[in-house]
Design an enzyme around this catalytic site. Structure first.
Site, PDB file in Angstrom:
ATOM      1  N   LYS A 119      -0.652   4.631   6.899  1.00  0.00           N
ATOM      2  CA  LYS A 119      -1.030   5.389   5.707  1.00  0.00           C
ATOM      3  C   LYS A 119      -0.556   6.838   5.845  1.00  0.00           C
ATOM      4  O   LYS A 119      -0.080   7.267   6.898  1.00  0.00           O
ATOM      5  CB  LYS A 119      -2.551   5.356   5.522  1.00  0.00           C
ATOM      6  CG  LYS A 119      -3.154   3.969   5.268  1.00  0.00           C
ATOM      7  CD  LYS A 119      -2.734   3.388   3.948  1.00  0.00           C
ATOM      8  CE  LYS A 119      -3.433   2.071   3.683  1.00  0.00           C
ATOM      9  NZ  LYS A 119      -2.947   0.977   4.537  1.00  0.00           N
TER      10      LYS A 119
ATOM     11  N   SER B  15       0.806  -1.223   0.000  1.00  0.00           N
ATOM     12  CA  SER B  15       0.000   0.000   0.000  1.00  0.00           C
ATOM     13  C   SER B  15       0.841   1.275   0.000  1.00  0.00           C
ATOM     14  O   SER B  15       0.372   2.311  -0.491  1.00  0.00           O
ATOM     15  CB  SER B  15      -0.940   0.010   1.208  1.00  0.00           C
ATOM     16  OG  SER B  15      -0.197   0.068   2.418  1.00  0.00           O
TER      17      SER B  15
END
Length: 292
Positions: A180, A121
């Protein structure tokens, strides 16, 4: 010739024969008036002796010394020295290890924590070689003090900024800690990407919009899937990459398209420009999330 009668005034006493019982009772000495209570007490408790007869009173000729008994520490030291060498070595190690365990737990939960980054990711910013070697992961250092600035404990005001890489409890799986990048702050309008059902989203108060750096939206499970993330779920900020290549992460240059490791064109020019173009800053005036 007549017998002379003895004079009446000089009459001799007459002797009487006593029985053995009477003679024995008369032969016992009678108690004096001052001793009846003591005699009755002795008769009531014939086997009780005076308490002083059992007490031990040391005199000048005895060898009694109240300080001659060894103390607890003396006995413990004597017992410890009699133990085998392996047992003493183990005890010496545990003496330093046992206090260090709670300190280490507190340090890792509230100060700094080392984590491994799994998955694609955040590629290519983290796990740069994931496309060619799926088994290689980056080791990062996470600052567990509340986010923002340098994160030192004496800073009373700390806040989130765009470009920060943070760790948080995933809304999709609270037992999982995700990593993130902060893309939008409260009041920003975000043009979403797949698989979000809305074409745009305004970040509500006390929430942030988080996305992964991967260009392919299918490789990142982020706010496009579960929406804006509450700041109460954020647990820390990634400060540096420890392995395999040391990098100190600086979020301040994110707005300029410059990231650590990309100064020589490693990640291309103007890193993730398309992500920043999807963010309309302060479309709605809101206060930034802040901890005081």
């Amino acid at each position: 010739m007549s017998r002379r009668q003895p004079p009446k005034g000089n009459t001799a006493p007459k002797f009487r024969v006593l029985s053995p019982e009477v003679a024995q009772s008369r032969s016992k000495p009678s108690p004096s008036p001052s001793e009846p209570a003591a005699a009755s007490s002795s008769a009531a408790k014939p086997h009780q002796s005076h308490p002083s007869s059992y007490s031990h009173t040391p005199n000048s000729n005895s060898n009694y010394n109240p300080k001659s008994r060894p103390s607890f520490f003396t006995r413990f030291q004597k017992t410890y020295t009699s133990l085998p060498h392996q047992v003493r070595t183990t005890a010496r190690v545990l003496r330093f290890l046992v206090p260090a365990i709670p300190i280490g737990i507190f340090f890792s939960e509230h100060v700094f924590q080392v984590m491994w980054v799994r998955g694609p990711s955040m590629t290519p910013y983290l796990n740069e070689d994931y496309e060619t070697m799926h088994t290689k992961s980056d080791m990062v250092l996470v600052n567990m003090w509340p986010w923002g600035g340098s994160g030192w404990p004496w800073e009373r005001k700390r806040r989130l900024e765009r470009g920060m890489v943070v760790t948080f409890r995933s809304p999709a799986n609270p037992t999982h800690t995700a990593l993130k990048r902060v893309v939008g702050l409260p009041g920003d309008r975000i043009t979403t990407r797949d698989p979000c059902m809305k074409s745009s989203q305004i970040v509500p108060f006390n929430h942030v919009w988080l996305e992964g750096d991967a260009e392919d939206p299918r490789k990142s499970l982020d706010s496009n899937t579960y929406g804006p993330v509450s700041v109460s779920l954020i647990t820390g900020r990634v400060m540096a990459v420890l392995w395999p290549r040391w990098r100190w992460l600086k979020w301040a240059d994110w707005e300029k398209g410059v990231v650590e490791g990309g100064e020589e064109g490693r990640f291309g020019g103007d890193y993730r420009r398309g992500v920043r173009e999807r963010v309309l800053k302060e479309a709605v005036k809101m206060e930034r999330p802040m901890l005081e």
